[in-house]
Design a protein around this motif. Structure first.
Motif, PDB file in Angstrom:
ATOM      1  N   ILE A 287      48.526  29.318  52.263  1.00 27.16           N
ATOM      2  CA  ILE A 287      49.754  30.117  52.259  1.00 27.16           C
ATOM      3  C   ILE A 287      49.480  31.504  51.679  1.00 27.16           C
ATOM      4  N   ALA A 288      48.741  31.547  50.571  1.00 30.20           N
ATOM      5  CA  ALA A 288      48.421  32.833  49.953  1.00 30.20           C
ATOM      6  C   ALA A 288      47.575  33.699  50.882  1.00 30.20           C
ATOM      7  N   LEU A 289      46.574  33.103  51.520  1.00 27.56           N
ATOM      8  CA  LEU A 289      45.665  33.864  52.380  1.00 27.56           C
ATOM      9  C   LEU A 289      46.362  34.404  53.628  1.00 27.56           C
ATOM     10  N   VAL A 290      47.223  33.584  54.243  1.00 27.77           N
ATOM     11  CA  VAL A 290      47.874  34.043  55.469  1.00 27.77           C
ATOM     12  C   VAL A 290      48.855  35.174  55.167  1.00 27.77           C
ATOM     13  N   PHE A 291      49.537  35.107  54.020  1.00 26.82           N
ATOM     14  CA  PHE A 291      50.453  36.197  53.678  1.00 26.82           C
ATOM     15  C   PHE A 291      49.700  37.426  53.185  1.00 26.82           C
ATOM     16  N   PHE A 292      48.531  37.225  52.595  1.00 28.52           N
ATOM     17  CA  PHE A 292      47.671  38.358  52.235  1.00 28.52           C
ATOM     18  C   PHE A 292      47.361  39.177  53.482  1.00 28.52           C
ATOM     19  N   ALA A 293      46.935  38.479  54.523  1.00 26.94           N
ATOM     20  CA  ALA A 293      46.561  39.169  55.759  1.00 26.94           C
ATOM     21  C   ALA A 293      47.771  39.769  56.461  1.00 26.94           C
ATOM     22  N   ALA A 409      58.619  26.435  43.882  1.00 24.79           N
ATOM     23  CA  ALA A 409      58.242  27.639  43.141  1.00 24.79           C
ATOM     24  C   ALA A 409      56.756  27.930  43.277  1.00 24.79           C
ATOM     25  N   LEU A 410      55.924  26.888  43.197  1.00 28.93           N
ATOM     26  CA  LEU A 410      54.484  27.087  43.365  1.00 28.93           C
ATOM     27  C   LEU A 410      54.157  27.645  44.739  1.00 28.93           C
ATOM     28  N   SER A 411      54.755  27.046  45.764  1.00 27.44           N
ATOM     29  CA  SER A 411      54.523  27.503  47.131  1.00 27.44           C
ATOM     30  C   SER A 411      54.897  28.964  47.288  1.00 27.44           C
ATOM     31  N   ASN A 412      56.073  29.321  46.812  1.00 26.85           N
ATOM     32  CA  ASN A 412      56.546  30.685  46.990  1.00 26.85           C
ATOM     33  C   ASN A 412      55.862  31.676  46.056  1.00 26.85           C
ATOM     34  N   THR A 413      55.419  31.199  44.886  1.00 23.59           N
ATOM     35  CA  THR A 413      54.658  32.077  43.986  1.00 23.59           C
ATOM     36  C   THR A 413      53.383  32.547  44.674  1.00 23.59           C
ATOM     37  N   PHE A 414      52.647  31.583  45.244  1.00 21.30           N
ATOM     38  CA  PHE A 414      51.386  31.954  45.883  1.00 21.30           C
ATOM     39  C   PHE A 414      51.626  32.747  47.168  1.00 21.30           C
ATOM     40  N   ARG A 415      52.732  32.485  47.824  1.00 25.88           N
ATOM     41  CA  ARG A 415      53.077  33.279  49.001  1.00 25.88           C
ATOM     42  C   ARG A 415      53.313  34.743  48.605  1.00 25.88           C
ATOM     43  N   LEU A 421      49.153  41.103  46.895  1.00 21.18           N
ATOM     44  CA  LEU A 421      47.738  41.497  46.893  1.00 21.18           C
ATOM     45  C   LEU A 421      47.312  42.001  48.270  1.00 21.18           C
ATOM     46  N   GLY A 422      47.894  41.437  49.334  1.00 19.26           N
ATOM     47  CA  GLY A 422      47.581  41.922  50.675  1.00 19.26           C
ATOM     48  C   GLY A 422      47.992  43.363  50.866  1.00 19.26           C
ATOM     49  N   ILE A 423      49.216  43.686  50.415  1.00 23.92           N
ATOM     50  CA  ILE A 423      49.690  45.072  50.515  1.00 23.92           C
ATOM     51  C   ILE A 423      48.839  45.980  49.645  1.00 23.92           C
ATOM     52  N   ALA A 424      48.509  45.512  48.434  1.00 25.81           N
ATOM     53  CA  ALA A 424      47.712  46.334  47.529  1.00 25.81           C
ATOM     54  C   ALA A 424      46.291  46.544  48.055  1.00 25.81           C
ATOM     55  N   VAL A 425      45.622  45.449  48.426  1.00 25.19           N
ATOM     56  CA  VAL A 425      44.223  45.553  48.852  1.00 25.19           C
ATOM     57  C   VAL A 425      44.113  46.218  50.223  1.00 25.19           C
ATOM     58  N   LEU A 426      44.823  45.678  51.218  1.00 28.54           N
ATOM     59  CA  LEU A 426      44.710  46.249  52.561  1.00 28.54           C
ATOM     60  C   LEU A 426      45.357  47.636  52.629  1.00 28.54           C
ATOM     61  N   GLY A 427      46.445  47.839  51.855  1.00 32.66           N
ATOM     62  CA  GLY A 427      47.039  49.176  51.783  1.00 32.66           C
ATOM     63  C   GLY A 427      46.074  50.170  51.180  1.00 32.66           C
ATOM     64  N   SER A 428      45.301  49.737  50.180  1.00 31.77           N
ATOM     65  CA  SER A 428      44.311  50.614  49.552  1.00 31.77           C
ATOM     66  C   SER A 428      43.136  50.886  50.483  1.00 31.77           C
ATOM     67  N   VAL A 429      42.722  49.870  51.239  1.00 36.39           N
ATOM     68  CA  VAL A 429      41.672  50.076  52.244  1.00 36.39           C
ATOM     69  C   VAL A 429      42.144  51.091  53.274  1.00 36.39           C
ATOM     70  N   LEU A 430      43.394  50.946  53.723  1.00 37.78           N
ATOM     71  CA  LEU A 430      43.976  51.875  54.681  1.00 37.78           C
ATOM     72  C   LEU A 430      44.006  53.290  54.107  1.00 37.78           C
ATOM     73  N   SER A 431      44.475  53.413  52.872  1.00 42.69           N
ATOM     74  CA  SER A 431      44.600  54.719  52.229  1.00 42.69           C
ATOM     75  C   SER A 431      43.241  55.378  52.039  1.00 42.69           C
TER      76      SER A 431
END
Length: 529
Positions: A287-293, A409-415, A421-431
């Motif tokens: 769940i965390a990985l798919v929402f990261f991407a 809560a656990l499911s949605n926390t990791f989501r 982190l996806g927005i931060a990491v991939l947004g930073s790569v984009l920037s």
């Protein structure tokens, strides 16, 4: 062999009769939480436009406007789940909706990017109490044999929100100011509160956990430091900067301290022992990985359609319809695929499809036929539907019914953490990729303007518009630099999705043999007693 006795239903007949109406109210509450982010997606470009049209937000400020919501949301989800278990899910739902509505009204009147970030955090506070309570109530009004179907419909509600959000946002932006995308939440909140008071029963855990203030503070501080460092690295296009490295290291250290505190605590925010179950851990990780991407891709796709392709916010919203339609079509039916092929095959196929669609973005140019984007969005939604429904069922049925709030809560926390982190990491790569690609074309600009113009494609195009005819020479290099940055970012997202596919293939259960059918269900029923 003696057949185990089937426990009598603990759901009152009156509640059982109106369970589908209750599910509708829960989906309406869920709608506003998801709707907010999907509406904001099409408004990103407008908010980045200078006043009076927008707020003139930079790309890093836009990332924080999104992540202020998701980080507060993620940091408080588990505590909100515990409060729901302790105080009653209905009370927590009503309070969360009220806070979310107030935050939405304040965000609509923001006078600066900083105010928007603060009020988005308030909205995240309210949403943290809404999301886990909806799924916890669902688990307490449906019998276990109906739960997968109800969760599938609940997951389809996410697709509905994704469909409604961009179109609603586009319509509002065509006729009103940017703040209307937040103000629209208020009437939905009022309707949801009225229906909830009338229809939804209360439920709570007879043996609720204790609140863990230290864990909450450490998790939020650690995530904020980590995300701040990543976003700052993208803003500077230099991840070796001392400030960037120090902030990221501090965030990782605080999160490590959080894990240590949770292990030693007798009332942890997150019970680390849950993760000893490999199936549970794998489902959470996926769940965390798919929402990261996906969150990272959603962030850059709006700039692709609006800044590079020239579509309006409404047209952008309509372009995203296939993504939502696929989720609405397949999420309620994904359980049928799981019944035939098993959780492992279904979710592995979904992750590979997500990886392929993300990689497809690396081939998009300024003149790519737009129908190809529509096909990619539809396939992406199809992949999501066959990941979210089975993994949600695995997670929710891994814990007793009384701990439904904690599991949700656990499911949605990791989501949310994955998305942030996806927005931060991939947004930073984009920037960083964009700044590297466009800086050679900004040499003729004054030093002050040069730095500003390199922040994002919208900043470059904004300065080009102010320069008039002289600025036209910047448009083509800006488009080319953005497309290259998008290609790099999409491939990074695709790699993350492939990692998720490997995790699923290794750890999630396959299709049970004929003789094993029903055994897990019996264990879960016993655990729920």
């Amino acid at each position: 062999m003696t057949t185990p006795a089937v426990p009598a239903s603990r759901i009152p007949e009156e509640v059982h009769r109106r369970r589908w109406a209750i599910l509708g109210v829960l989906m309406l509450s869920l709608l506003i939480v998801v709707l907010d982010n999907s509406i904001l997606n099409v408004a990103i470009k407008t908010i980045s436009t200078p006043a009076p049209t927008g707020l003139g937000a930079t790309q890093s400020e836009l990332e924080w406007a999104i992540n202020a919501y998701t980080l507060v949301f993620a940091g408080l989800l588990f505590t909100a789940g515990l409060l729901g278990d302790r105080l009653g899910r209905k009370l927590v739902l009503l309070g969360g909706l009220a806070v979310f509505g107030i935050g939405s009204a304040l965000a609509a009147e923001s006078g600066s990017p900083t105010e928007l970030i603060v009020f988005r955090a308030v909205m995240g506070l309210g949403a943290a109490f809404v999301m886990p309570a909806t799924l916890a109530v669902l688990m307490n009004v449906f019998e276990r044999d109906e739960q997968p179907k109800a969760i599938g419909i609940w997951a389809g509600g996410v697709g509905l929100a994704i469909a409604i959000g961009p179109i609603t946002g586009g319509l509002l932006l065509d006729h009103f100011w940017w703040g209307s995308v937040f103000l629209i939440n208020v009437p939905i909140v009022l309707l949801a509160i009225a229906l909830m008071v009338w229809l939804v029963p209360d439920s709570r855990d007879p043996n609720p956990g204790r609140i863990d203030p230290a864990g909450v503070v450490l998790s939020v501080v650690g995530l904020v430091l980590l995300v701040y460092g990543i976003i700052k690295g993208g803003q500077l296009a230099d991840f070796t900067d001392v400030t960037v490295l120090a902030t990221i290291a501090a965030g990782i250290a605080v999160l490590a301290a959080f894990v240590v505190v949770e292990k030693r605590s007798d009332h942890p925010s997150i019970d680390i022992t849950y993760f000893q179950n490999k199936v549970f851990s794998a489902a959470i990780a996926v769940i965390a990985l798919v929402f990261f991407a996906l969150m990272g891709v959603t962030f850059f796709s709006v700039f692709y359609t609006q800044s590079v392709r020239g579509y309006s916010p409404l047209q952008t919203g309509l372009l995203m319809l296939p993504l939502a339609a696929a989720q609405m079509i397949f999420a309620p039916r994904a359980r049928l695929v799981v019944d035939r092929f098993g959780v492992k095959a279904t979710t592995t196929g979904g992750m590979l499809l997500i990886a392929a669609t993300l990689a497809a973005f690396a081939s998009f140019e300024a003149d790519t036929p737009i129908w190809l984007l529509e096909v990619v969005f539809f396939l992406m939604g199809t992949g999501m539907a066959h990941i979210m429904t089975p993994t949600s069922v695995v997670i929710m049925q891994a814990l007793p019914r009384e701990k439904a709030g904690s599991a949700s809560a656990l499911s949605n926390t990791f989501r949310q953490v994955g998305g942030a982190l996806g927005i931060a990491v991939l947004g930073s790569v984009l920037s960083a990729s964009y700044r590297s690609g466009v800086e050679d074309s900004l040499g003729a600009l004054p030093a002050g303007l040069r730095d500003t113009a390199g922040e994002s494609i919208e900043a470059t195009l904004g300065i080009a518009a102010k320069l008039g005819a002289r600025g036209q020479a910047l448009v083509k290099p800006a488009d080319d630099a953005f497309l290259h940055a998008m290609h790099v970012t999409a491939l990074c997202g695709s790699v993350i999705a492939l990692v998720g596919a490997v995790v699923v293939a290794v750890f999630l259960p396959g299709r049970p043999k004929a003789g094993q059918q029903g055994e897990p269900e019996q264990e879960l029923v016993v655990a729920a007693e």
